[in-house]
Enzyme design. Sequence first.
Site, PDB file in Angstrom:
ATOM      1  N   ASP A 176      51.886 -39.056  67.371  1.00 50.23           N
ATOM      2  CA  ASP A 176      50.845 -40.036  67.059  1.00 50.23           C
ATOM      3  C   ASP A 176      50.820 -41.029  68.212  1.00 50.23           C
ATOM      4  O   ASP A 176      51.719 -41.039  69.064  1.00 50.23           O
ATOM      5  CB  ASP A 176      51.166 -40.739  65.733  1.00 50.23           C
ATOM      6  CG  ASP A 176      50.093 -41.743  65.313  1.00 50.23           C
ATOM      7  OD1 ASP A 176      48.917 -41.525  65.649  1.00 50.23           O
ATOM      8  OD2 ASP A 176      50.437 -42.744  64.649  1.00 50.23           O
ATOM      9  N   SER A 177      49.814 -41.887  68.220  1.00 47.93           N
ATOM     10  CA  SER A 177      49.744 -42.904  69.266  1.00 47.93           C
ATOM     11  C   SER A 177      50.732 -44.033  69.018  1.00 47.93           C
ATOM     12  O   SER A 177      51.089 -44.768  69.940  1.00 47.93           O
ATOM     13  CB  SER A 177      48.328 -43.469  69.359  1.00 47.93           C
ATOM     14  OG  SER A 177      47.979 -44.131  68.150  1.00 47.93           O
TER      15      SER A 177
ATOM     16  N   CYS B 259      47.932 -37.819  63.509  1.00 46.29           N
ATOM     17  CA  CYS B 259      46.976 -38.861  63.873  1.00 46.29           C
ATOM     18  C   CYS B 259      45.595 -38.323  63.539  1.00 46.29           C
ATOM     19  O   CYS B 259      45.236 -37.230  63.992  1.00 46.29           O
ATOM     20  CB  CYS B 259      47.091 -39.174  65.367  1.00 46.29           C
ATOM     21  SG  CYS B 259      45.760 -40.199  66.028  1.00 46.29           S
TER      22      CYS B 259
ATOM     23  N   GLU C  83      50.099 -52.321  63.796  1.00 51.64           N
ATOM     24  CA  GLU C  83      51.006 -52.160  64.938  1.00 51.64           C
ATOM     25  C   GLU C  83      51.699 -53.474  65.298  1.00 51.64           C
ATOM     26  O   GLU C  83      52.827 -53.488  65.777  1.00 51.64           O
ATOM     27  CB  GLU C  83      50.255 -51.618  66.157  1.00 51.64           C
ATOM     28  CG  GLU C  83      49.917 -50.134  66.086  1.00 51.64           C
ATOM     29  CD  GLU C  83      51.123 -49.238  66.328  1.00 51.64           C
ATOM     30  OE1 GLU C  83      52.160 -49.731  66.815  1.00 51.64           O
ATOM     31  OE2 GLU C  83      51.025 -48.035  66.011  1.00 51.64           O
TER      32      GLU C  83
ATOM     33  N   CYS D 144      43.823 -42.550  58.161  1.00 50.61           N
ATOM     34  CA  CYS D 144      44.641 -42.914  59.316  1.00 50.61           C
ATOM     35  C   CYS D 144      46.078 -42.987  58.826  1.00 50.61           C
ATOM     36  O   CYS D 144      46.343 -43.565  57.763  1.00 50.61           O
ATOM     37  CB  CYS D 144      44.208 -44.262  59.893  1.00 50.61           C
ATOM     38  SG  CYS D 144      45.259 -44.852  61.244  1.00 50.61           S
TER      39      CYS D 144
ATOM     40  N   HIS E  67      48.414 -44.729  59.806  1.00 50.16           N
ATOM     41  CA  HIS E  67      48.945 -46.091  59.757  1.00 50.16           C
ATOM     42  C   HIS E  67      48.739 -46.716  58.360  1.00 50.16           C
ATOM     43  O   HIS E  67      49.513 -47.574  57.938  1.00 50.16           O
ATOM     44  CB  HIS E  67      48.237 -46.992  60.774  1.00 50.16           C
ATOM     45  CG  HIS E  67      48.682 -46.809  62.184  1.00 50.16           C
ATOM     46  ND1 HIS E  67      48.349 -45.706  62.937  1.00 50.16           N
ATOM     47  CD2 HIS E  67      49.425 -47.609  63.000  1.00 50.16           C
ATOM     48  CE1 HIS E  67      48.859 -45.825  64.152  1.00 50.16           C
ATOM     49  NE2 HIS E  67      49.517 -46.967  64.211  1.00 50.16           N
TER      50      HIS E  67
END
Length: 270
Positions: A13-14, A76, A157, A189, A191
């Site tokens: 993932d990023s 992701c 983040e 997502c 996240h």
Amino acid sequence: MIKDNAAPIGIFDSGIGGLTVAHKVKELMPNENIVYFGDIAHLPYGDKSAAAIQAYSIKVTDVLLQQGCKLILIACNSASSAAFELVREYVGSKAKVFNVIDPVVEYVAQHYNHKKVGLIGTKQTINSNAYESKLKQLNPEIELHSLATPLLVPMIEEGFFENRISHDIIEEYLHNDHLMGIEALILGCTHYPLIKNEINDFYEGKVDILDSASIVAKRLQQFLKNHDLLSDIKLNKDRFLVSDITASFEASAKIFFHDDVKLEKFPIWD
């Protein structure tokens, strides 16, 4: 595809979002070893072009193949929508490639017939129409309402969840008329499970909140079982590779894996 059962599962993932999936994979399959790659140098993927995401995804995939991964999970949604087919073609028979969109779409198609379902995600994920097109193929009777929520990833983040700032931003998005009257909400997502409780509080438990982590982990387990690839040896060799090291990522990673997280900088972009 010939792989040793003890070979690791590669997950990328990023940023920290994919850790929600990695955590569920370990929770469900504790014997599996994981190689996680966080492309911190380029987060978030959601506001990048499809071409850029594809380039990042291929580079990271190459690293995971070098680690001998038996399966690669694109954890992701942005990369799943922009780069899945390319990555799968690049990998060929070297490993199985999974994304986080297909298992969720199939789950929704089976469980929400004739329902109104909401979807929130990054601009890349929403603009790709990946969920909508796949869902129409499986169950055109489901009414999908999508909304881009680009502030959520950088907010998460930076560690802003379960506080006043996250509450206000989440509430602003979810009050959007486009999401009125939904019976389920897809967290598009990886996240977003970190703010799942806040989203559930907003809906007072009256809307089903669907995140990909558990759904995808169960799908991986079933695939590995069906292909006799489940690891029967607990080696405790999980690795966490990152293209850049940040204090916020390290702190967030320990939410899921505690002191077991030892970040290894892997500067593949030099």
